[in-house]
Enzyme design. Structure first.
Site, PDB file in Angstrom:
ATOM      1  N   LYS A   1       0.833  -1.207   0.000  1.00  0.00           N
ATOM      2  CA  LYS A   1       0.000   0.000   0.000  1.00  0.00           C
ATOM      3  C   LYS A   1       0.869   1.259   0.000  1.00  0.00           C
ATOM      4  O   LYS A   1       0.661   2.169  -0.794  1.00  0.00           O
ATOM      5  CB  LYS A   1      -0.938   0.006   1.224  1.00  0.00           C
ATOM      6  CG  LYS A   1      -1.875  -1.193   1.285  1.00  0.00           C
ATOM      7  CD  LYS A   1      -2.810  -1.152   2.492  1.00  0.00           C
ATOM      8  CE  LYS A   1      -2.117  -1.218   3.838  1.00  0.00           C
ATOM      9  NZ  LYS A   1      -1.438  -2.517   4.097  1.00  0.00           N
TER      10      LYS A   1
ATOM     11  N   ARG B   1     -10.047   0.523   8.514  1.00  0.00           N
ATOM     12  CA  ARG B   1      -9.656  -0.851   8.813  1.00  0.00           C
ATOM     13  C   ARG B   1     -10.755  -1.622   9.508  1.00  0.00           C
ATOM     14  O   ARG B   1     -10.583  -2.794   9.806  1.00  0.00           O
ATOM     15  CB  ARG B   1      -8.431  -0.833   9.728  1.00  0.00           C
ATOM     16  CG  ARG B   1      -7.127  -0.884   8.970  1.00  0.00           C
ATOM     17  CD  ARG B   1      -6.027  -0.688   9.983  1.00  0.00           C
ATOM     18  NE  ARG B   1      -4.880  -1.467   9.686  1.00  0.00           N
ATOM     19  CZ  ARG B   1      -3.762  -0.953   9.179  1.00  0.00           C
ATOM     20  NH1 ARG B   1      -3.685   0.317   8.882  1.00  0.00           N
ATOM     21  NH2 ARG B   1      -2.733  -1.716   8.969  1.00  0.00           N
TER      22      ARG B   1
ATOM     23  N   ARG C   1      11.816  -5.900   5.178  1.00  0.00           N
ATOM     24  CA  ARG C   1      11.637  -4.452   4.968  1.00  0.00           C
ATOM     25  C   ARG C   1      12.517  -3.657   5.938  1.00  0.00           C
ATOM     26  O   ARG C   1      12.636  -3.984   7.113  1.00  0.00           O
ATOM     27  CB  ARG C   1      10.173  -4.073   5.194  1.00  0.00           C
ATOM     28  CG  ARG C   1       9.954  -2.565   5.168  1.00  0.00           C
ATOM     29  CD  ARG C   1       8.515  -2.177   5.054  1.00  0.00           C
ATOM     30  NE  ARG C   1       7.719  -2.556   6.206  1.00  0.00           N
ATOM     31  CZ  ARG C   1       6.436  -2.272   6.343  1.00  0.00           C
ATOM     32  NH1 ARG C   1       5.793  -1.622   5.392  1.00  0.00           N
ATOM     33  NH2 ARG C   1       5.773  -2.657   7.416  1.00  0.00           N
TER      34      ARG C   1
ATOM     35  N   ARG D   1      11.092  -2.150  11.558  1.00  0.00           N
ATOM     36  CA  ARG D   1       9.975  -1.787  12.435  1.00  0.00           C
ATOM     37  C   ARG D   1       9.727  -2.882  13.465  1.00  0.00           C
ATOM     38  O   ARG D   1       9.746  -4.062  13.126  1.00  0.00           O
ATOM     39  CB  ARG D   1       8.709  -1.582  11.587  1.00  0.00           C
ATOM     40  CG  ARG D   1       8.404  -0.139  11.293  1.00  0.00           C
ATOM     41  CD  ARG D   1       7.340   0.036  10.234  1.00  0.00           C
ATOM     42  NE  ARG D   1       6.057  -0.598  10.522  1.00  0.00           N
ATOM     43  CZ  ARG D   1       4.988  -0.505   9.731  1.00  0.00           C
ATOM     44  NH1 ARG D   1       5.058   0.220   8.632  1.00  0.00           N
ATOM     45  NH2 ARG D   1       3.866  -1.113  10.040  1.00  0.00           N
TER      46      ARG D   1
ATOM     47  N   ARG E   1      -0.874  -9.334  12.943  1.00  0.00           N
ATOM     48  CA  ARG E   1      -1.442  -8.272  12.088  1.00  0.00           C
ATOM     49  C   ARG E   1      -2.264  -8.891  10.950  1.00  0.00           C
ATOM     50  O   ARG E   1      -3.295  -8.345  10.558  1.00  0.00           O
ATOM     51  CB  ARG E   1      -0.317  -7.379  11.534  1.00  0.00           C
ATOM     52  CG  ARG E   1       0.271  -6.455  12.597  1.00  0.00           C
ATOM     53  CD  ARG E   1       1.641  -5.927  12.197  1.00  0.00           C
ATOM     54  NE  ARG E   1       1.629  -5.114  10.998  1.00  0.00           N
ATOM     55  CZ  ARG E   1       2.717  -4.849  10.265  1.00  0.00           C
ATOM     56  NH1 ARG E   1       3.889  -5.333  10.621  1.00  0.00           N
ATOM     57  NH2 ARG E   1       2.622  -4.097   9.192  1.00  0.00           N
TER      58      ARG E   1
HETATM   59  P1  AP5 Z   1       4.804  -1.655   1.845  1.00  0.00           P
HETATM   60  O1  AP5 Z   1       4.448  -0.853   0.636  1.00  0.00           O
HETATM   61  O2  AP5 Z   1       5.540  -0.961   2.932  1.00  0.00           O
HETATM   62  O3  AP5 Z   1       3.499  -2.405   2.383  1.00  0.00           O
HETATM   63  P2  AP5 Z   1       2.224  -1.854   3.167  1.00  0.00           P
HETATM   64  O4  AP5 Z   1       1.034  -2.533   2.589  1.00  0.00           O
HETATM   65  O5  AP5 Z   1       2.218  -0.363   3.190  1.00  0.00           O
HETATM   66  O6  AP5 Z   1       2.545  -2.487   4.583  1.00  0.00           O
HETATM   67  P3  AP5 Z   1       2.482  -1.869   6.058  1.00  0.00           P
HETATM   68  O7  AP5 Z   1       3.140  -2.898   6.937  1.00  0.00           O
HETATM   69  O8  AP5 Z   1       3.028  -0.492   6.141  1.00  0.00           O
HETATM   70  O9  AP5 Z   1       0.965  -1.837   6.271  1.00  0.00           O
HETATM   71  P4  AP5 Z   1       0.191  -2.035   7.539  1.00  0.00           P
HETATM   72  O10 AP5 Z   1      -1.155  -1.789   6.991  1.00  0.00           O
HETATM   73  O11 AP5 Z   1       0.308  -3.287   8.293  1.00  0.00           O
HETATM   74  O12 AP5 Z   1       0.853  -0.992   8.547  1.00  0.00           O
HETATM   75  P5  AP5 Z   1       0.468   0.493   8.957  1.00  0.00           P
HETATM   76  O13 AP5 Z   1       1.703   1.255   9.041  1.00  0.00           O
HETATM   77  O14 AP5 Z   1      -0.654   0.989   8.120  1.00  0.00           O
HETATM   78  O15 AP5 Z   1       5.656  -2.935   1.366  1.00  0.00           O
HETATM   79  C1  AP5 Z   1       6.134  -3.886   2.297  1.00  0.00           C
HETATM   80  C2  AP5 Z   1       7.471  -4.490   1.802  1.00  0.00           C
HETATM   81  O16 AP5 Z   1       7.238  -5.211   0.595  1.00  0.00           O
HETATM   82  C3  AP5 Z   1       8.546  -3.431   1.462  1.00  0.00           C
HETATM   83  O17 AP5 Z   1       9.801  -3.923   1.817  1.00  0.00           O
HETATM   84  C4  AP5 Z   1       8.439  -3.263  -0.065  1.00  0.00           C
HETATM   85  O18 AP5 Z   1       9.682  -2.907  -0.636  1.00  0.00           O
HETATM   86  C5  AP5 Z   1       7.996  -4.669  -0.499  1.00  0.00           C
HETATM   87  N1  AP5 Z   1       7.111  -4.636  -1.665  1.00  0.00           N
HETATM   88  C6  AP5 Z   1       6.082  -3.778  -1.928  1.00  0.00           C
HETATM   89  N2  AP5 Z   1       5.479  -4.097  -3.082  1.00  0.00           N
HETATM   90  C7  AP5 Z   1       6.127  -5.195  -3.571  1.00  0.00           C
HETATM   91  C8  AP5 Z   1       5.958  -6.000  -4.742  1.00  0.00           C
HETATM   92  N3  AP5 Z   1       5.007  -5.742  -5.649  1.00  0.00           N
HETATM   93  N4  AP5 Z   1       6.805  -7.054  -4.915  1.00  0.00           N
HETATM   94  C9  AP5 Z   1       7.783  -7.336  -3.987  1.00  0.00           C
HETATM   95  N5  AP5 Z   1       8.000  -6.601  -2.868  1.00  0.00           N
HETATM   96  C10 AP5 Z   1       7.170  -5.537  -2.662  1.00  0.00           C
HETATM   97  O19 AP5 Z   1      -0.155   0.268  10.411  1.00  0.00           O
HETATM   98  C11 AP5 Z   1       0.649  -0.082  11.509  1.00  0.00           C
HETATM   99  C12 AP5 Z   1      -0.202  -0.189  12.756  1.00  0.00           C
HETATM  100  O20 AP5 Z   1      -0.836   1.080  13.044  1.00  0.00           O
HETATM  101  C13 AP5 Z   1      -1.361  -1.186  12.739  1.00  0.00           C
HETATM  102  O21 AP5 Z   1      -0.933  -2.506  13.022  1.00  0.00           O
HETATM  103  C14 AP5 Z   1      -2.272  -0.599  13.821  1.00  0.00           C
HETATM  104  O22 AP5 Z   1      -1.770  -0.899  15.096  1.00  0.00           O
HETATM  105  C15 AP5 Z   1      -2.125   0.892  13.604  1.00  0.00           C
HETATM  106  N6  AP5 Z   1      -3.128   1.435  12.663  1.00  0.00           N
HETATM  107  C16 AP5 Z   1      -2.878   2.024  11.448  1.00  0.00           C
HETATM  108  N7  AP5 Z   1      -4.019   2.393  10.851  1.00  0.00           N
HETATM  109  C17 AP5 Z   1      -5.028   2.032  11.707  1.00  0.00           C
HETATM  110  C18 AP5 Z   1      -6.452   2.128  11.629  1.00  0.00           C
HETATM  111  N8  AP5 Z   1      -7.071   2.667  10.553  1.00  0.00           N
HETATM  112  N9  AP5 Z   1      -7.163   1.653  12.674  1.00  0.00           N
HETATM  113  C19 AP5 Z   1      -6.567   1.131  13.758  1.00  0.00           C
HETATM  114  N10 AP5 Z   1      -5.216   0.995  13.877  1.00  0.00           N
HETATM  115  C20 AP5 Z   1      -4.454   1.438  12.857  1.00  0.00           C
END
Ligand code: AP5
Length: 216
Positions: free
Chosen positions: A13, A88, A127, A160, A171
């Protein structure tokens, strides 16, 4: 354009959002990034939410929805935005729809990146992110030029805390239970756009671009 990005942790994402904002001149709003900034700055909100992020659990809806509107009501969102990681839960999705309606607005689409769960753990365990400028790398697939150092600002990269394998599993479970039902929610509204996220990054970006052209 007002867009929601859906997909499990590690679906890509953040990676795709950074590409979309260049094409469409909209702002990228990641609730995960907003929470991490609050934790880093030791704000009251940061102190309240740290334990949830560390355990891979969702921050309560009330706190998350308030944070979101605080960000969405700023001036730089007028041309549009991509919400990465929000909503979410069903309660968040409904609150977003209602808040937009009150403002005479609506979402243009919900873009879901589909990636099989077995691909997610290696993506996240490899990552490395820059806590300074937000750049993201992967130790095998997209390594920085110098090991452990950000290509863009020279800051030391971090793994992270919630990217450790056991927390990633938690997660993914949370995603399945609380967030996956949103796919049906947006499908019923005729807003769901599905893209195969299990392809090289640029190929995914191309398909995303084509899909977004259709809704503009
Ligand atoms: P990346 O693009 O970083 O993936 P992502 O989907 O953004 O993953 P996140 O871990 O950031 O998402 P998340 O939703 O769990 O965490 P968030 O920070 O939102 O890519 C990941 C890796 O893969 C990278 O190394 C990249 O290079 C590689 N990659 C990407 N595309 C690729 C491809 N096509 N092929 C190969 N490799 C690839 O949330 C963190 C925490 O915050 C949650 O757990 C929760 O506690 C809290 N939180 C956030 N939002 C909310 C909400 N709305 N409600 C409640 N709690 C929330």
């Amino acid at each position: 354009m007002r867009l929601v990005l859906l997909g499990p942790p590690g679906a890509g994402k953040g990676t795709q959002a950074k590409k979309i904002i260049k094409d469409w001149e909209v702002v990228h709003i990641s609730t995960g990034d907003l929470f991490r900034a609050n934790i880093k700055n030791e704000t009251e909100l940061g102190k309240k939410v740290k334990a949830y992020l560390d355990r891979g659990q969702l921050v309560p809806d009330e706190l998350t929805i308030a944070l979101l509107w605080d960000r969405l009501d700023r001036d730089d969102t007028r041309k549009g935005y991509i919400l990465d990681g929000f909503p979410r839960t069903l309660a968040q999705a409904k609150a977003l729809d209602e808040g937009l309606k009150e403002r005479g607005q609506a979402l243009d689409g919900a873009l879901a990146l589909e990636v099989p769960f077995d691909v997610l753990v290696p993506r996240l365990s490899g990552r490395r992110v820059c806590p300074e400028c937000g750049a993201s790398f992967h130790i095998k697939d997209q390594p920085p030029k110098k090991e452990g150092v950000c290509d863009f600002c020279g800051h030391e990269l971090i793994h992270r805390d919630d990217d450790q394998e056991s927390t990633v599993a938690q997660r993914i479970q949370v995603y399945e239970n609380a967030t996956a039902p949103l796919l049906h929610f947006y499908k019923d509204q005729g807003k769901l756009i599905e893209v195969d996220g299990n392809q090289p990054v640029d190929r995914v970006a191309e398909e995303v671009h084509q899909a977004l052209q259709k809704i503009q």
